[in-house]
Design an enzyme around this catalytic site. Structure first.
Site, PDB file in Angstrom:
ATOM      1  N   ASP A   8      28.599  -8.266 -26.324  1.00  0.00           N
ATOM      2  CA  ASP A   8      27.459  -9.178 -26.360  1.00  0.00           C
ATOM      3  C   ASP A   8      27.323  -9.636 -27.808  1.00  0.00           C
ATOM      4  O   ASP A   8      27.879  -9.011 -28.728  1.00  0.00           O
ATOM      5  CB  ASP A   8      26.208  -8.446 -25.877  1.00  0.00           C
ATOM      6  CG  ASP A   8      24.953  -9.268 -26.051  1.00  0.00           C
ATOM      7  OD1 ASP A   8      24.934 -10.425 -25.597  1.00  0.00           O
ATOM      8  OD2 ASP A   8      24.000  -8.761 -26.664  1.00  0.00           O
ATOM      9  N   ASP A  10      24.078 -11.385 -29.850  1.00  0.00           N
ATOM     10  CA  ASP A  10      22.827 -11.055 -30.552  1.00  0.00           C
ATOM     11  C   ASP A  10      22.405  -9.626 -30.238  1.00  0.00           C
ATOM     12  O   ASP A  10      22.248  -9.261 -29.067  1.00  0.00           O
ATOM     13  CB  ASP A  10      21.713 -12.015 -30.129  1.00  0.00           C
ATOM     14  CG  ASP A  10      22.019 -13.459 -30.467  1.00  0.00           C
ATOM     15  OD1 ASP A  10      21.377 -14.010 -31.360  1.00  0.00           O
ATOM     16  OD2 ASP A  10      22.914 -14.038 -29.811  1.00  0.00           O
ATOM     17  N   ASP A 167      23.464  -4.546 -25.684  1.00  0.00           N
ATOM     18  CA  ASP A 167      22.197  -3.909 -26.053  1.00  0.00           C
ATOM     19  C   ASP A 167      21.071  -4.243 -25.091  1.00  0.00           C
ATOM     20  O   ASP A 167      19.900  -4.058 -25.416  1.00  0.00           O
ATOM     21  CB  ASP A 167      21.784  -4.339 -27.474  1.00  0.00           C
ATOM     22  CG  ASP A 167      21.332  -5.788 -27.536  1.00  0.00           C
ATOM     23  OD1 ASP A 167      22.014  -6.652 -26.950  1.00  0.00           O
ATOM     24  OD2 ASP A 167      20.288  -6.058 -28.162  1.00  0.00           O
TER      25      ASP A 167
END
Length: 221
Positions: A8, A10, A167
């Site tokens: 991922d 950001d 995250d």
């Protein structure tokens, strides 16, 4: 055996919240509204620009006024997309380690390519990254598995031989939906009322450098 690593963007690969915070606070200052802290902004970055703008402005998100604020925020963010953004501490070493093992790596993000591409170019990651999948490249975004399937196709690897690192709960769900192993990042942009321990990830890491021994172990197994 591990053949590739997908990230991922950001909150996993890059710490972009500082630039989001600067853009939001610049607008808040002009509107004479209270400033927001980096910690407050990082709590909602994973939910997108609408959530960040909503943090600072109490306009109804369906209103024309909010639409104007969102448009202004996105234009300002594009103009300073990489001023303060950095790799998370230790992530540079993780990428070097992946490359030293001759593994492929790529990015699967819900961040539009309008912002992703100039950001990766500024971070000098474009040439190193084997693939970058944004919402415009697929019909369905995460947690649908389509972006991960496309990334694996472009990297010429199977989901079973790939891990996805993220995250957010939807990252782990996307990985599960693609029948691949997943890694949840406790260091990322996780809201206070959530926990990476609850997402059902195959593995959990506290810091980016925790990925180094994990990747080595998976590559040798």
């Amino acid at each position: 055996m591990l053949h590739a690593v997908l990230f991922d963007l950001d909150g996993t690969l890059l710490d972009t919240a500082t630039d989001f915070t600067a853009v939001l606070n610049g607008m808040l200052d002009e509107h004479k509204r209270p400033q927001q802290s980096y910690d407050a902004v990082r709590q909602c970055v994973s939910d997108g620009a609408r959530a960040v703008v909503g943090l600072g402005f109490d306009q109804a998100q369906e209103s024309d006024d909010f639409a104007l604020l969102l448009s202004e925020f996105l234009d300002r963010y594009l103009a300073q997309v990489s001023i303060s953004t950095t790799l998370f501490p230790g992530m540079a070493e993780v990428l070097i380690h992946i490359e030293s093992l001759n593994l492929k790596w790529g990015i699967v993000t819900n961040k539009p390519s309008r912002y992703t591409e100039p950001l990766l170019a500024a971070m000098q990651l474009s040439a190193r990254c084997g693939t970058t999948i944004c919402p415009e490249h697929v019909t369905h975004s995460k947690p649908h598995p389509e972006p991960i399937y496309l990334a694996c196709k472009e990297l010429d690897c199977r989901p079973a031989n790939t891990i996805y690192v993220g995250d957010h709960r939807r990252d782990i769900e996307a990985g599960h939906n693609a029948s691949m192993r997943t890694v949840a990042c406790r260091y990322g942009y996780i809201s206070r009322d959530d926990s990476a321990d609850n997402w059902g990830a195959s593995f959990i890491v506290d810091t980016p450098t925790d990925l180094i021994p994990l990747i080595s172990r998976l590559q040798q197994s």
